[in-house]
Design a protein around this motif. Sequence first.
Motif, PDB file in Angstrom:
ATOM      1  N   GLU A  44       0.838  -1.188   0.000  1.00  0.00           N
ATOM      2  CA  GLU A  44       0.000   0.000   0.000  1.00  0.00           C
ATOM      3  C   GLU A  44       0.882   1.250   0.000  1.00  0.00           C
ATOM      4  OE1 GLU A  44      -2.713   0.236   3.229  1.00  0.00           O
ATOM      5  OE2 GLU A  44      -3.561   2.141   2.588  1.00  0.00           O
ATOM      6  N   VAL A  45       0.483   2.216  -0.741  1.00  0.00           N
ATOM      7  CA  VAL A  45       1.219   3.477  -0.818  1.00  0.00           C
ATOM      8  C   VAL A  45       0.710   4.426   0.256  1.00  0.00           C
ATOM      9  CG1 VAL A  45       1.782   5.462  -2.267  1.00  0.00           C
ATOM     10  CG2 VAL A  45       1.567   3.183  -3.294  1.00  0.00           C
ATOM     11  N   GLN A  46       1.639   5.045   0.954  1.00  0.00           N
ATOM     12  CA  GLN A  46       1.289   6.031   1.962  1.00  0.00           C
ATOM     13  C   GLN A  46       2.156   7.259   1.792  1.00  0.00           C
ATOM     14  OE1 GLN A  46       1.723   3.711   5.610  1.00  0.00           O
ATOM     15  NE2 GLN A  46      -0.487   3.427   5.680  1.00  0.00           N
ATOM     16  N   PHE A  47       1.619   8.397   2.234  1.00  0.00           N
ATOM     17  CA  PHE A  47       2.329   9.666   2.095  1.00  0.00           C
ATOM     18  C   PHE A  47       2.433  10.385   3.430  1.00  0.00           C
ATOM     19  CE2 PHE A  47       2.413   9.661  -2.430  1.00  0.00           C
ATOM     20  CZ  PHE A  47       1.223   9.099  -2.847  1.00  0.00           C
ATOM     21  N   VAL A  48       3.524  11.126   3.580  1.00  0.00           N
ATOM     22  CA  VAL A  48       3.643  12.081   4.674  1.00  0.00           C
ATOM     23  C   VAL A  48       3.946  13.425   4.031  1.00  0.00           C
ATOM     24  CG1 VAL A  48       4.890  12.779   6.732  1.00  0.00           C
ATOM     25  CG2 VAL A  48       4.444  10.346   6.302  1.00  0.00           C
ATOM     26  N   GLU A  49       2.965  14.310   4.093  1.00  0.00           N
ATOM     27  CA  GLU A  49       3.144  15.649   3.539  1.00  0.00           C
ATOM     28  C   GLU A  49       3.592  16.578   4.659  1.00  0.00           C
ATOM     29  OE1 GLU A  49      -0.737  15.036   0.747  1.00  0.00           O
ATOM     30  OE2 GLU A  49      -0.510  14.555   2.869  1.00  0.00           O
ATOM     31  N   SER A  50       4.446  17.509   4.331  1.00  0.00           N
ATOM     32  CA  SER A  50       4.924  18.454   5.330  1.00  0.00           C
ATOM     33  C   SER A  50       5.316  19.758   4.646  1.00  0.00           C
ATOM     34  CB  SER A  50       6.117  17.880   6.092  1.00  0.00           C
ATOM     35  OG  SER A  50       7.192  17.602   5.199  1.00  0.00           O
ATOM     36  N   GLY A  51       5.557  20.762   5.468  1.00  0.00           N
ATOM     37  CA  GLY A  51       6.005  22.041   4.959  1.00  0.00           C
ATOM     38  C   GLY A  51       4.945  23.122   4.954  1.00  0.00           C
ATOM     39  N   GLY A  52       3.701  22.735   5.202  1.00  0.00           N
ATOM     40  CA  GLY A  52       2.654  23.747   5.250  1.00  0.00           C
ATOM     41  C   GLY A  52       2.872  24.705   6.411  1.00  0.00           C
ATOM     42  N   ASP A  53       2.515  25.976   6.181  1.00  0.00           N
ATOM     43  CA  ASP A  53       2.790  26.974   7.210  1.00  0.00           C
ATOM     44  C   ASP A  53       1.970  28.225   6.924  1.00  0.00           C
ATOM     45  OD1 ASP A  53       6.008  27.934   8.700  1.00  0.00           O
ATOM     46  OD2 ASP A  53       3.940  28.159   9.404  1.00  0.00           O
ATOM     47  N   LEU A  54       2.070  29.164   7.840  1.00  0.00           N
ATOM     48  CA  LEU A  54       1.509  30.501   7.651  1.00  0.00           C
ATOM     49  C   LEU A  54       2.631  31.374   7.080  1.00  0.00           C
ATOM     50  CD1 LEU A  54      -0.568  32.798   8.057  1.00  0.00           C
ATOM     51  CD2 LEU A  54       0.294  32.987  10.409  1.00  0.00           C
ATOM     52  N   VAL A  55       2.364  32.007   5.963  1.00  0.00           N
ATOM     53  CA  VAL A  55       3.390  32.819   5.309  1.00  0.00           C
ATOM     54  C   VAL A  55       2.760  34.118   4.824  1.00  0.00           C
ATOM     55  CG1 VAL A  55       3.007  31.704   3.060  1.00  0.00           C
ATOM     56  CG2 VAL A  55       5.224  32.747   3.570  1.00  0.00           C
ATOM     57  N   GLN A  56       3.547  35.149   4.744  1.00  0.00           N
ATOM     58  CA  GLN A  56       3.060  36.427   4.254  1.00  0.00           C
ATOM     59  C   GLN A  56       2.959  36.426   2.729  1.00  0.00           C
ATOM     60  OE1 GLN A  56       2.070  39.174   6.149  1.00  0.00           O
ATOM     61  NE2 GLN A  56       2.268  37.680   7.814  1.00  0.00           N
ATOM     62  N   ALA A  57       2.024  37.183   2.224  1.00  0.00           N
ATOM     63  CA  ALA A  57       1.889  37.317   0.769  1.00  0.00           C
ATOM     64  C   ALA A  57       3.212  37.773   0.171  1.00  0.00           C
ATOM     65  CB  ALA A  57       0.780  38.302   0.436  1.00  0.00           C
ATOM     66  N   GLY A  58       3.564  37.171  -0.943  1.00  0.00           N
ATOM     67  CA  GLY A  58       4.842  37.468  -1.584  1.00  0.00           C
ATOM     68  C   GLY A  58       5.943  36.516  -1.175  1.00  0.00           C
ATOM     69  N   GLY A  59       5.699  35.750  -0.144  1.00  0.00           N
ATOM     70  CA  GLY A  59       6.703  34.823   0.351  1.00  0.00           C
ATOM     71  C   GLY A  59       6.735  33.518  -0.417  1.00  0.00           C
ATOM     72  N   SER A  60       7.607  32.625   0.047  1.00  0.00           N
ATOM     73  CA  SER A  60       7.780  31.322  -0.597  1.00  0.00           C
ATOM     74  C   SER A  60       7.636  30.207   0.415  1.00  0.00           C
ATOM     75  CB  SER A  60       9.172  31.249  -1.245  1.00  0.00           C
ATOM     76  OG  SER A  60       9.347  32.247  -2.227  1.00  0.00           O
ATOM     77  N   LEU A  61       7.363  29.031  -0.117  1.00  0.00           N
ATOM     78  CA  LEU A  61       7.198  27.869   0.747  1.00  0.00           C
ATOM     79  C   LEU A  61       7.512  26.631  -0.078  1.00  0.00           C
ATOM     80  CD1 LEU A  61       6.241  27.768   3.700  1.00  0.00           C
ATOM     81  CD2 LEU A  61       3.954  27.227   2.853  1.00  0.00           C
ATOM     82  N   ARG A  62       8.116  25.629   0.568  1.00  0.00           N
ATOM     83  CA  ARG A  62       8.349  24.360  -0.108  1.00  0.00           C
ATOM     84  C   ARG A  62       7.647  23.248   0.654  1.00  0.00           C
ATOM     85  NH1 ARG A  62      13.873  20.957  -1.411  1.00  0.00           N
ATOM     86  NH2 ARG A  62      13.678  20.441   0.809  1.00  0.00           N
ATOM     87  N   LEU A  63       6.786  22.559  -0.039  1.00  0.00           N
ATOM     88  CA  LEU A  63       6.088  21.424   0.532  1.00  0.00           C
ATOM     89  C   LEU A  63       6.803  20.136   0.129  1.00  0.00           C
ATOM     90  CD1 LEU A  63       2.382  22.397  -0.258  1.00  0.00           C
ATOM     91  CD2 LEU A  63       3.829  23.084   1.677  1.00  0.00           C
ATOM     92  N   SER A  64       6.763  19.156   1.036  1.00  0.00           N
ATOM     93  CA  SER A  64       7.365  17.855   0.764  1.00  0.00           C
ATOM     94  C   SER A  64       6.299  16.773   0.818  1.00  0.00           C
ATOM     95  CB  SER A  64       8.453  17.543   1.796  1.00  0.00           C
ATOM     96  OG  SER A  64       9.485  18.499   1.752  1.00  0.00           O
TER      97      SER A  64
END
Length: 135
Positions: A1-21
Amino acid sequence: EVQFVESGGDLVQAGGSLRLSCAASGLTYGDYAIGWFRQVPGREREGVGCIRNSDNTTVYAPSAKGRFTISGDNAKNTMYLQMTSLKAEDTAVYYCAAALSPRRISLALVTTARGEDPSSAYDYWGQGTQVTVAS
């Protein structure tokens, strides 16, 4: 069975950057595609883009081109969604999903590129990670 762990979500200001895994387990053999989606409560889920592991072919939904970049580390079975110049309307829960068969992989790539809903192409889904962009 395939399973995922997503991470990297956050509160960020407009114009900013974020990387999700998106770290996947159970994807040991064969070709597959990993897709990124997002969903705002009360609205339909939206495909962002996808990547095929065999050759790192990457396809983006028209709405995601220019600000979002998908990449993968096959050795770690981890896919990434780099988001830049974030806007308040990017606020959503972001999910990753896997398409495992050649037919489903092709469907994922084609529908994503056309801006159509690629959800039906995917076999397994993660739980999601919240991204909130403050304006």
